[in-house]
Design a protein around this motif. Structure first.
Motif, PDB file in Angstrom:
ATOM      1  N   GLN A  52      34.332  -4.557  -8.174  1.00 36.47           N
ATOM      2  CA  GLN A  52      34.288  -3.069  -7.955  1.00 36.47           C
ATOM      3  C   GLN A  52      32.613  -2.663  -7.813  1.00 36.47           C
ATOM      4  O   GLN A  52      32.464  -1.313  -7.393  1.00 36.47           O
ATOM      5  CB  GLN A  52      34.827  -2.243  -9.093  1.00 36.47           C
ATOM      6  N   ALA A 110      38.422   3.348 -11.319  1.00 32.28           N
ATOM      7  CA  ALA A 110      37.090   3.806 -11.000  1.00 32.28           C
ATOM      8  C   ALA A 110      37.031   3.747  -9.558  1.00 32.28           C
ATOM      9  O   ALA A 110      36.271   4.380  -8.944  1.00 32.28           O
ATOM     10  CB  ALA A 110      36.049   3.181 -11.509  1.00 32.28           C
ATOM     11  N   HIS A 151      45.420  -5.163 -15.333  1.00 31.72           N
ATOM     12  CA  HIS A 151      44.864  -4.197 -14.010  1.00 31.72           C
ATOM     13  C   HIS A 151      43.539  -4.767 -13.478  1.00 31.72           C
ATOM     14  O   HIS A 151      43.384  -4.996 -12.330  1.00 31.72           O
ATOM     15  CB  HIS A 151      44.629  -2.930 -14.750  1.00 31.72           C
ATOM     16  N   GLU A 152      42.428  -5.183 -14.219  1.00 30.06           N
ATOM     17  CA  GLU A 152      41.341  -5.868 -14.022  1.00 30.06           C
ATOM     18  C   GLU A 152      41.506  -6.925 -13.224  1.00 30.06           C
ATOM     19  O   GLU A 152      40.899  -7.382 -12.231  1.00 30.06           O
ATOM     20  CB  GLU A 152      40.219  -6.076 -15.141  1.00 30.06           C
ATOM     21  N   HIS A 155      42.556  -6.814  -9.521  1.00 29.82           N
ATOM     22  CA  HIS A 155      41.198  -6.590  -8.824  1.00 29.82           C
ATOM     23  C   HIS A 155      40.654  -7.904  -8.277  1.00 29.82           C
ATOM     24  O   HIS A 155      40.234  -7.711  -7.159  1.00 29.82           O
ATOM     25  CB  HIS A 155      40.095  -5.766  -9.535  1.00 29.82           C
TER      26      HIS A 155
HETATM   27 ZN   LIG Z   1      40.549  -0.541 -11.387  1.00 30.36          ZN
END
Ligand SMILES: [Zn+2]
Length: 208
Positions: A52, A110, A151-152, A155
């Motif tokens: 991210q 984010a 969740h991470e 990614h």
């Molecule tokens: Zn996220």
């Protein structure tokens, strides 16, 4: 320089890539971790995956999985100390070995603008990872930690919460704070295999 998170608006394709495994001797590793730490310190996030921030390596930084503090933040009742709460944990090359139980939460990200997704995650995950000293750990992450970390880790495989949400809503941060007060993190089951529970939950919904 202020670090900015890559969003689906500026470069969704970048976020869709599968991050590469970290080489524990990588000379840039310390710097990569500093970028994550710096961003998380400056921003109101629960955690971040390196991709991210433009680092497509399997690296996750956990800042805040403390539901009591998060709930206070939603109500604007957190103290300055709580606002700066930081678990400062780094997980390198994390892999989920087992998933148990089922929970639900309206997640934000984010990288995903104001899109909030209702996502069902395991209550408990068994994770293998390396720490910054290169030591291998196998650790259980429970309750809200499991939601944040799941969740991470998605990614790292280019998966966003919106992809697996059963409902997506667009809300500003202020609207989200209010919404979450009436739609809090919820534990559906603490035991059982996550995949079976998810399937049963889906079938029950179809019958309704
Ligand atoms: Zn996220």
């Amino acid at each position: 320089m202020k670090i900015k998170a890559i969003t689906i608006k500026d470069n969704e394709k970048y976020l869709r890539q599968v991050s590469v495994n970290v080489n524990l001797n990588d000379k840039n590793l310390k710097n990569d971790i500093n970028v994550l730490a710096e961003f998380c310190k400056e921003n109101r996030v629960m955690a971040m995956a390196a991709v991210q921030l433009g680092i497509p390596k399997r690296l996750v930084y956990i800042k805040n999985t403390n539901l009591d503090i998060i709930n206070k933040m939603q109500k604007n009742e957190a103290t300055a100390k709580e606002e700066n709460y930081n678990e400062a944990r780094v997980l390198i090359n994390p892999v989920i070995i087992e998933r148990y139980g089922l929970t639900e939460y309206w997640e934000a990200c984010a990288s995903c603008m104001n899109f909030m997704g209702h996502v069902k995650r395991p209550y408990k995950i068994l994770v293998e990872y390396f720490d910054i000293d290169g030591v291998k750990h196998i650790e259980t992450f429970e309750k809200f930690e499991s939601t944040v970390l799941s969740h991470e880790m998605d990614h790292l495989d280019g998966i966003l919460h919106m992809d697996i949400a059963d409902e997506v809503l667009e809300m500003s941060e202020e609207e989200r704070k209010l919404f979450r007060q009436s739609h809090p993190y919820n534990i559906i089951s603490k035991v059982g295999k996550y995949q079976d529970l998810l399937q049963n939950n889906f079938e029950k919904k179809l019958k309704k």
